[in-house]
Design a protein around this motif. Structure first.
Motif, PDB file in Angstrom:
ATOM      1  N   MET A   1       0.766  -1.279  -0.093  1.00 32.07           N
ATOM      2  CA  MET A   1      -0.023   0.091   0.161  1.00 32.07           C
ATOM      3  C   MET A   1       0.843   1.382   0.104  1.00 32.07           C
ATOM      4  N   ASP A   2       1.857   1.112   0.802  1.00 33.63           N
ATOM      5  CA  ASP A   2       2.724   2.465   0.937  1.00 33.63           C
ATOM      6  C   ASP A   2       3.579   2.478  -0.366  1.00 33.63           C
ATOM      7  N   ARG A   3       3.772   1.468  -0.994  1.00 37.59           N
ATOM      8  CA  ARG A   3       4.326   1.694  -2.541  1.00 37.59           C
ATOM      9  C   ARG A   3       3.648   2.405  -3.481  1.00 37.59           C
ATOM     10  N   MET A   4       2.301   1.951  -3.409  1.00 36.22           N
ATOM     11  CA  MET A   4       1.284   2.678  -4.266  1.00 36.22           C
ATOM     12  C   MET A   4       1.127   4.095  -3.937  1.00 36.22           C
ATOM     13  N   ILE A   5       1.101   4.535  -2.715  1.00 34.44           N
ATOM     14  CA  ILE A   5       1.103   5.866  -2.586  1.00 34.44           C
ATOM     15  C   ILE A   5       2.271   6.575  -2.915  1.00 34.44           C
ATOM     16  N   LEU A   6       3.368   5.845  -2.541  1.00 33.81           N
ATOM     17  CA  LEU A   6       4.665   6.634  -3.210  1.00 33.81           C
ATOM     18  C   LEU A   6       4.670   6.801  -4.689  1.00 33.81           C
ATOM     19  N   GLY A   7       4.318   5.935  -5.051  1.00 35.52           N
ATOM     20  CA  GLY A   7       4.220   5.955  -6.704  1.00 35.52           C
ATOM     21  C   GLY A   7       3.407   6.952  -7.080  1.00 35.52           C
ATOM     22  N   ALA A   8       2.214   7.112  -6.335  1.00 32.06           N
ATOM     23  CA  ALA A   8       1.377   8.113  -7.041  1.00 32.06           C
ATOM     24  C   ALA A   8       1.759   9.711  -6.894  1.00 32.06           C
ATOM     25  N   VAL A   9       2.499   9.849  -5.565  1.00 31.71           N
ATOM     26  CA  VAL A   9       3.250  11.076  -5.511  1.00 31.71           C
ATOM     27  C   VAL A   9       4.058  11.477  -6.315  1.00 31.71           C
ATOM     28  N   LEU A  10       4.922  10.299  -6.551  1.00 33.24           N
ATOM     29  CA  LEU A  10       6.099  10.699  -7.704  1.00 33.24           C
ATOM     30  C   LEU A  10       5.595  10.900  -8.812  1.00 33.24           C
ATOM     31  N   ALA A  11       4.707  10.238  -9.245  1.00 37.55           N
ATOM     32  CA  ALA A  11       3.949  10.518 -10.576  1.00 37.55           C
ATOM     33  C   ALA A  11       3.396  11.985 -10.634  1.00 37.55           C
ATOM     34  N   LEU A  12       2.840  12.412  -9.632  1.00 38.43           N
ATOM     35  CA  LEU A  12       2.146  13.745  -9.740  1.00 38.43           C
ATOM     36  C   LEU A  12       3.457  14.578  -9.829  1.00 38.43           C
ATOM     37  N   MET A  13       4.402  14.479  -9.069  1.00 41.67           N
ATOM     38  CA  MET A  13       5.588  15.359  -8.981  1.00 41.67           C
ATOM     39  C   MET A  13       6.227  15.613 -10.360  1.00 41.67           C
ATOM     40  N   LEU A  14       6.410  14.183 -11.067  1.00 41.04           N
ATOM     41  CA  LEU A  14       6.765  14.247 -12.411  1.00 41.04           C
ATOM     42  C   LEU A  14       6.059  15.030 -13.489  1.00 41.04           C
ATOM     43  N   ALA A  15       4.613  14.929 -13.151  1.00 40.69           N
ATOM     44  CA  ALA A  15       3.670  15.580 -14.179  1.00 40.69           C
ATOM     45  C   ALA A  15       3.807  16.869 -13.977  1.00 40.69           C
ATOM     46  N   GLY A  16       4.116  17.393 -12.549  1.00 34.26           N
ATOM     47  CA  GLY A  16       4.033  18.799 -12.310  1.00 34.26           C
ATOM     48  C   GLY A  16       5.392  19.573 -12.877  1.00 34.26           C
ATOM     49  N   VAL A  17       6.796  18.818 -12.800  1.00 31.78           N
ATOM     50  CA  VAL A  17       7.850  19.073 -13.442  1.00 31.78           C
ATOM     51  C   VAL A  17       7.602  19.258 -14.802  1.00 31.78           C
ATOM     52  N   GLY A  18       6.936  18.549 -15.417  1.00 28.70           N
ATOM     53  CA  GLY A  18       6.641  18.634 -16.926  1.00 28.70           C
ATOM     54  C   GLY A  18       5.871  19.650 -17.374  1.00 28.70           C
ATOM     55  N   MET A  19       4.846  19.988 -16.517  1.00 31.42           N
ATOM     56  CA  MET A  19       4.082  21.121 -16.875  1.00 31.42           C
ATOM     57  C   MET A  19       4.912  22.460 -16.833  1.00 31.42           C
ATOM     58  N   PHE A  20       5.626  22.483 -15.673  1.00 29.36           N
ATOM     59  CA  PHE A  20       6.364  23.770 -15.577  1.00 29.36           C
ATOM     60  C   PHE A  20       7.282  23.997 -16.664  1.00 29.36           C
ATOM     61  N   TRP A  21       8.071  22.885 -16.973  1.00 29.74           N
ATOM     62  CA  TRP A  21       8.968  22.770 -18.258  1.00 29.74           C
ATOM     63  C   TRP A  21       8.201  23.289 -19.500  1.00 29.74           C
ATOM     64  N   TRP A  22       7.089  22.710 -19.688  1.00 30.19           N
ATOM     65  CA  TRP A  22       6.181  22.894 -20.885  1.00 30.19           C
ATOM     66  C   TRP A  22       5.847  24.334 -20.969  1.00 30.19           C
ATOM     67  N   GLN A  23       5.487  25.024 -19.920  1.00 32.27           N
ATOM     68  CA  GLN A  23       5.122  26.304 -19.926  1.00 32.27           C
ATOM     69  C   GLN A  23       6.120  27.379 -19.927  1.00 32.27           C
TER      70      GLN A  23
END
Length: 155
Positions: A1-23
């Protein structure tokens, strides 16, 4: 369960970094200068004029003169490291390492440094005619290797 939460947080962080880079890329492209109109782009650029000078009597610095050393003088200065026009025993011994293999008569690569140094010291002592533990240019000339005559033909 902890791995799933950690994976989701990391996926959101990567999506946020990608969005800032694109902007950031979009803002850089907005600030780019507009393209030149075609009327200006079709004109040929003027060639810059090359400056012309007349050197006249100008002369550069004189090149250094090469010294004409004889073969024996060049050989002497290879050994004379401190250029005091005399070769000490340690100067002669330090440059004789390439002759080490020639001293191994039986070819078993078991020659001690002491055996090699004795041979070189004997050669030095034989060349030192006045016994002052230094070789002059004339004394050093006696240590030159004997040249083998080249054969007249390759028969």
């Amino acid at each position: 369960m902890d791995r799933m939460i950690l994976g989701a947080v990391l996926a959101l962080m990567l999506a946020g970094v990608g969005m800032f880079w694109w902007q950031g890329r979009a803002q850089v492209e907005e600030a780019a200068p507009p393209p030149e109109p075609e009327s200006i782009a079709t004109e040929e650029p003027a060639e810059p004029e090359l400056p012309e000078t007349d050197p006249g009597d100008l002369r550069g610095p004189t090149p250094p003169e090469a010294t004409q050393l004889s073969r024996e003088q060049r050989r002497f200065f290879r050994y004379d490291r401190n250029r005091d026009l005399s070769i000490t025993r340690s100067e002669m011994l330090s440059t004789r390492t390439s002759a080490f293999k020639k001293l191994d008569k039986d070819g078993n690569n078991l020659l001690t440094f002491e055996e090699w140094a004795v041979s070189t010291a004997t050669k030095f002592d034989g060349a030192d005619a006045n016994g002052d533990r230094k070789l002059t240019q004339a004394e050093f000339a006696t240590t030159a290797p004997k040249r083998k005559p080249k054969p007249a033909c390759r028969c």
